[in-house]
Design a protein around this motif. Structure first.
Motif, PDB file in Angstrom:
ATOM      1  N   GLN A  62      -0.234  -0.527   2.880  1.00  0.00           N
ATOM      2  CA  GLN A  62      -0.891   0.640   2.290  1.00  0.00           C
ATOM      3  C   GLN A  62      -0.513   1.908   3.045  1.00  0.00           C
ATOM      4  OE1 GLN A  62      -4.904  -1.062   2.483  1.00  0.00           O
ATOM      5  NE2 GLN A  62      -5.126  -0.534   0.314  1.00  0.00           N
ATOM      6  N   THR A  68      -0.123   5.815  -5.379  1.00  0.00           N
ATOM      7  CA  THR A  68      -1.363   5.044  -5.258  1.00  0.00           C
ATOM      8  C   THR A  68      -1.609   4.158  -6.459  1.00  0.00           C
ATOM      9  OG1 THR A  68      -2.410   7.083  -5.983  1.00  0.00           O
ATOM     10  CG2 THR A  68      -2.655   6.502  -3.673  1.00  0.00           C
ATOM     11  N   ASP A 125      -7.640  -1.434  -3.860  1.00  0.00           N
ATOM     12  CA  ASP A 125      -7.172  -0.413  -4.792  1.00  0.00           C
ATOM     13  C   ASP A 125      -7.679   0.924  -4.288  1.00  0.00           C
ATOM     14  OD1 ASP A 125      -6.512   1.248  -6.843  1.00  0.00           O
ATOM     15  OD2 ASP A 125      -7.276  -0.049  -8.436  1.00  0.00           O
ATOM     16  N   LEU A 126      -6.920   1.474  -3.373  1.00  0.00           N
ATOM     17  CA  LEU A 126      -7.299   2.720  -2.725  1.00  0.00           C
ATOM     18  C   LEU A 126      -7.429   3.850  -3.743  1.00  0.00           C
ATOM     19  CD1 LEU A 126      -7.708   4.221  -0.021  1.00  0.00           C
ATOM     20  CD2 LEU A 126      -5.260   4.720  -0.067  1.00  0.00           C
ATOM     21  N   GLY A 127      -6.481   3.915  -4.669  1.00  0.00           N
ATOM     22  CA  GLY A 127      -6.445   5.006  -5.643  1.00  0.00           C
ATOM     23  C   GLY A 127      -7.730   5.073  -6.450  1.00  0.00           C
ATOM     24  N   ARG A 153       3.021   2.868   2.265  1.00  0.00           N
ATOM     25  CA  ARG A 153       3.108   3.325   0.891  1.00  0.00           C
ATOM     26  C   ARG A 153       2.496   4.713   0.753  1.00  0.00           C
ATOM     27  NH1 ARG A 153       0.593   0.310  -4.380  1.00  0.00           N
ATOM     28  NH2 ARG A 153       1.782   1.516  -5.897  1.00  0.00           N
ATOM     29  N   LEU A 154       1.459   4.949   1.546  1.00  0.00           N
ATOM     30  CA  LEU A 154       0.794   6.243   1.490  1.00  0.00           C
ATOM     31  C   LEU A 154       1.689   7.358   2.003  1.00  0.00           C
ATOM     32  CD1 LEU A 154      -2.936   6.145   2.604  1.00  0.00           C
ATOM     33  CD2 LEU A 154      -1.934   7.047   0.498  1.00  0.00           C
ATOM     34  N   TYR A 162      -7.666   5.488   7.767  1.00  0.00           N
ATOM     35  CA  TYR A 162      -6.219   5.309   7.794  1.00  0.00           C
ATOM     36  C   TYR A 162      -5.805   4.492   9.012  1.00  0.00           C
ATOM     37  CZ  TYR A 162      -1.273   6.197   8.148  1.00  0.00           C
ATOM     38  OH  TYR A 162       0.065   6.016   8.259  1.00  0.00           O
TER      39      TYR A 162
END
Lengths: 582, 371
Positions: free
Chosen positions: B210, B335, B162-164, B213-214, B202
């Motif tokens: 991810q 995110t 869960d990067l956000g 999506r980013l 990154y």
């Protein structure tokens, strides 16, 4: 403590800055670009579906359906925002329809109304439609619509005149000229769809299709059939029995001289209008010039008319006093007139002959003599009176376009007569008195078959130039008569009845034997044989029947048919059918 | 407690919170009821009813927490920290997955998202650590303990992945350290280091899904039906709202389901489409007012512990507002961060209420003698 207060204030500014950035971007998207995004949102949710109006039908006077419609499927693609999905739909469709993907792509590009699905293929059969429906999920935006398809149930009947369609629009013949009536008005329905492309609720807006209007022609189907068959048969006979290898083409017009109603108009070779541009080419036909060969010989062709022209010369000379009804001119079979060597057919000499006799034997010497007495200006004056004037460029002598006056087919699909004198003047050629002599028995100038039909009608009716017409009545789908066309008089000439009688008498004599034996009434007629350098002569027959009370005027033209009298056989077939003699 | 608490109670902040939450409820209703929207229709939406339940119980909980002196929580800092870690570890092994990430613990009638609670917990425990008497942040090594404190739960969340939310942790940490007196030099160096680390992360730490999506938000048309779909449709929705909006419950992008996850992450798209720029601007200004009010409480707090809590909570609101709203108009990557107080969802709402309860408690227990 102070420092913390300051830093918290900085955080407050950061929060304010964040909101400012968001507001700036929202303003940009919602207020400045808002309308564009609203359009895209509408594109998302609306589908405009077209309901095709069935095209108006075309009937003969006796109610035979010449042009009709059958339901056919039309495959279209609704605009899909997503290029990948769009490409997938194109690829799958191309595969299933056996088309090039590029072609579909081009059609999509050409559609500037994104709300409306783009038609990809017309005339798709049911089996293919079933296949498409099975693969619907792989073809985003697929729309299958019923599109009435044009058919010509009588195939070859009046094929040259009906014309053709491209993408549902008339581009030739009656289909083109009467497009505004035939087309009808497409209906539409606007439906709202959701993200899954399923309709939501009732159509937002819709309008039912208004079918096109029907044309009712003056042509009689039976007579037309006889004219086409007879023309075909006689030409075949000329090729097979007379070894006239070039006798493939020709034309017939039958017209009511008292109204201008066209009862039949045929051109050879004919073709099945449903497969017009996939001509089944007759193997034995030597030249492969498709367009030229199938060109309509009635309206879109012109040739010298030979001796069928002589009534003009005769009438002009009688009316202007260059000859009298009783004057006899010596016919020696061949003579030099105004420097022009003139010969009768077979160099036959007839001695002293008057005008009726000269028409009966078709004396070139007699009419050449009249021509040299009158001069070309007078001859052209009479050509003009019969509505046959024109020039190489299509302009009339007064600068007004003139042809037979027929307008049921676009003028650019019709030819004008060739005025030999004007053409010579225009191109710096020389014109000698000898040319006038040739002109007076039907060489040099060229006319269309329709113009000849007019001319014969005027001889029959005493000088009334009726506008020849084919479309008599237009009705709406519910049968209501929208338009009815009465005969139109284009010009009325007071020909001297006595002079006209003399000419007619000659025509009766000319049509008294041969093909016209054993008829319950007399017929007026004239054969013609015109020359074309290096090729077989053209055969003509013009006339009307019955002699006393003309009901029909006939023109028969057999290109490279050799001798004029051969064209009379077709005229006899027409007379037999029309008057119920067989 | 008692008189003094009521006298100091920040009713303005309370009213703002209630107003935003009820407004959010309306948007949840609009995004989950289709066709003609009526009052009865709203109450037939299970999302609407549940959100109503969260709001009623959440506001109740918030009010109770606001009455308790926030300093009581300090004593439980260590158990809270351990409980937090335990929940996050549990979700790694037992969590339900969705969209390639394991984030939820099924709790019967609802799914608990521990990372939402973790934000509040880390605010409490980090504030406890930094509020210790005599702590200084002057030297580099002074930063080690707070960083380690945050890093442990943050890494676990990052692994979910869960990067956000892990970025929300970074925002909390930096904001609190900044107010706690971190040196500008350190802040600058750390910012550069963070930037450098982001690039490394990154390139080497992120999964392909991810990464795409980013970055897809820069050019959603390269995959308009897949990864770009929600970005495009969201921007279409917001843009088509124009100045005045299509009217509440009238948004076609919303009602015809062109908008994805519109009741949770993309709730702001519904707002933009149906209420237009005017509605969006009013909403953002009210939201900003709430953040300012929380930071005002931070200024008047009687101690650093309370101050840091408020700063941490304000950081969560600010950061999530930027990322969530930015996402709906393609200026931020997608995110999966909800809009606090507005997006549908129990965990997020309850955690937000807990956090705001603490802020209201700080306000209620401020030392008036200072002013």
């Amino acid at each position: 403590m102070k420092q913390m207060q300051l830093r918290i204030s900085i955080l407050r500014l950061v929060a304010a800055l964040i909101v400012a950035v968001l507001l700036y971007n929202l303003f940009q998207i919602q207020v400045i670009e808002g309308e564009e995004w609203a359009d895209i949102a509408d594109n998302n949710r609306f589908r405009h579906l077209v309901q095709r109006a069935p095209r108006g039908r075309i009937f003969t006077a006796d109610g035979v359906e010449l042009a009709s419609n059958i339901p056919c499927y039309e495959v279209a693609l609704a605009f899909e925002q997503d290029p990948a999905k769009r490409q997938q739909a194109i690829d799958v469709l191309a595969d299933l329809l056996g088309m090039e993907a590029e072609e579909i792509q081009n059609r999509l590009k050409k559609n500037h109304r994104r709300f409306e699905p783009t038609v990809v293929a017309r005339n798709v059969d049911f089996a293919t439609v079933a296949l498409l429906e099975e693969n619907k999920h792989r073809i985003p935006g697929l729309v299958v619509q019923i599109n009435p398809q044009r058919v010509y149930p009588q195939k070859t009947l009046l094929a040259h005149v009906l014309g053709r369609l491209i993408d549902g629009k008339g581009v030739e013949g009656l289909e083109r000229q009467w497009e505004d009536y035939l087309r009808g008005e497409n209906g539409f329905s606007v439906i709202q769809v959701n993200a899954a492309n399923s309709p939501v609720g009732e159509p937002v807006n819709s309008k039912p299709a208004v079918p096109g209007k029907d044309l009712h022609l003056t042509v009689d189907a039976g007579l037309q059939q006889v004219a086409q068959e007879s023309l075909h048969r006689v030409l075949r006979k000329l090729r097979e029995e007379r070894k006239l290898e070039d006798a493939w083409t020709g034309a017939v017009v039958v017209i009511d001289p008292n109204s201008g109603r066209i009862l039949a108009m045929a051109s050879e070779p004919s073709f099945d209008n449903n497969v017009k541009y996939n001509y089944a080419w007759p193997d034995e036909l030597p030249q492969k010039d498709t367009v030229r060969t199938y060109r309509d010989r009635v309206l879109n062709w012109r040739k010298p008319v030979g001796s069928t022209f002589k009534m003009i010369t005769g009438l002009a000379a009688l009316e202007t006093g260059h000859v009298t009804a009783t004057e006899k001119i010596r016919d020696t079979g061949s003579a030099r007139i105004s420097g022009q060597m003139v010969r009768n057919y077979g160099s036959a000499a007839y001695g002293y002959i008057d005008l009726p006799r000269a028409l009966e034997v078709s004396s070139n010497i007699y009419f050449g003599t009249l021509g040299s007495r009158m001069g070309h200006e007078l001859i052209y004056e009479y050509i003009d009176k019969f509505g046959m004037s024109g020039t190489a460029s299509g302009e009339s002598r007064e600068g007004v376009m003139k042809n037979a006056g027929f307008t049921d087919i676009a003028l650019d699909e019709q030819m004008y007569s060739l005025d030999y004198y004007r053409q010579m003047m225009k191109h710096g050629g020389s014109f000698y008195p000898g040319h006038t002599v040739q002109m007076s028995y039907g060489q040099l100038n060229e006319f269309t078959v329709m113009q000849m039909a007019n001319y014969v009608s005027m001889l029959a009716n005493g000088g009334i130039h009726y506008k020849p017409y084919l479309v008599e009545k237009i009705t709406a789908a519910d049968g209501e008569v929208v338009e009815f066309f009465e005969p139109v008089i284009l010009a009325q000439h007071e020909f001297d009845p006595k002079a006209l009688d003399v000419v007619r008498k000659g025509m009766r004599l000319a049509a008294s034997g041969g093909q016209f034996r054993n008829l319950p009434f007399a017929v007026a007629g004239k054969t013609g044989t015109s020359e074309e350098a290096g090729k077989e002569n053209h055969a003509w027959w013009v006339g009307y029947a019955p002699y006393d009370n003309p009901e029909i005027a006939i023109v028969v033209f057999l290109e490279h048919g050799g001798l004029g009298l051969r064209a009379a056989e077709v005229a006899r077939d027409i007379i037999d059918y029309y008057f119920g003699l067989k | 407690m008692g008189k003094k608490v009521l006298k100091n109670y920040d009713f303005v902040l309370l009213a703002t919170i209630v107003a935003i939450a009820l407004f959010g409820l309306l948007l949840v209703g609009s995004s989950t009821v289709s066709g003609q929207v009526t009052v009865r229709g709203l109450f037939s939406s299970s999302f609407f009813l549940r959100q109503l339940l969260w709001i009623v119980s959440g506001l109740g909980g918030m009010f109770v927490i606001s009455l308790i002196d926030y300093n009581e929580w300090k004593r439980f800092a260590l158990p809270i920290y351990l409980f937090n870690l335990a929940l996050l570890v549990l979700v790694l092994f037992k969590g339900a997955s969705a969209g390639g990430a394991q984030r939820w613990l099924p709790m019967g009638f609802f799914n608990l998202q521990p990372s939402e609670l973790a934000k509040v917990f880390i605010i409490i425990t980090l504030s406890t650590v930094l509020a210790k008497e005599g702590r200084s942040l002057d030297r580099w090594q002074d930063l080690l303990l707070p960083f380690a404190h945050v890093a442990l739960p943050m890494v676990i969340i990052f692994k979910q992945p869960d990067l956000g939310t892990s970025l929300v942790f970074a925002a909390i940490t930096v904001s609190i350290l900044f107010v706690a007196g971190m040196r500008w030099l350190h802040l600058g160096v750390l910012s550069l280091g963070g930037l450098f680390f982001s690039v490394i992360a990154y390139l080497f730490l992120l999964e392909d899904y991810q990464k795409s999506r980013l970055l897809i938000f820069r050019d959603p048309w390269q995959d308009p039906t897949g990864k770009g779909w929600q970005i495009i449709q969201s921007k279409v929705a917001v843009g088509s709202g124009q100045l005045w909006g299509r009217g509440l419950f009238q948004g076609t992008q919303n009602q015809l389901d062109f908008l994805p996850v519109k009741h949770t992450d993309f709730i702001f798209s519904v707002l933009g489409e149906e209420l237009g720029f005017v509605g969006a601007a009013i909403f953002l200004l009210v939201y900003l007012f709430m953040i300012w009010q929380i930071l005002k409480v931070a200024m008047v707090a009687k101690d650093n512990f309370g101050r840091f809590i408020c700063v941490g909570v304000a950081a969560v609101f600010s950061f999530q507002l930027l990322v969530n709203v930015g996402m709906t108009i393609s200026i931020m990557p997608v995110t999966g961060i909800p809009l606090p107080l507005v997006s549908y969802g129990g965990s997020s709402f309850m955690a937000t209420m807990l956090a705001l309860g603490l802020v209201l408690s700080v306000a209620a227990h401020k030392d008036t003698s200072l002013f």
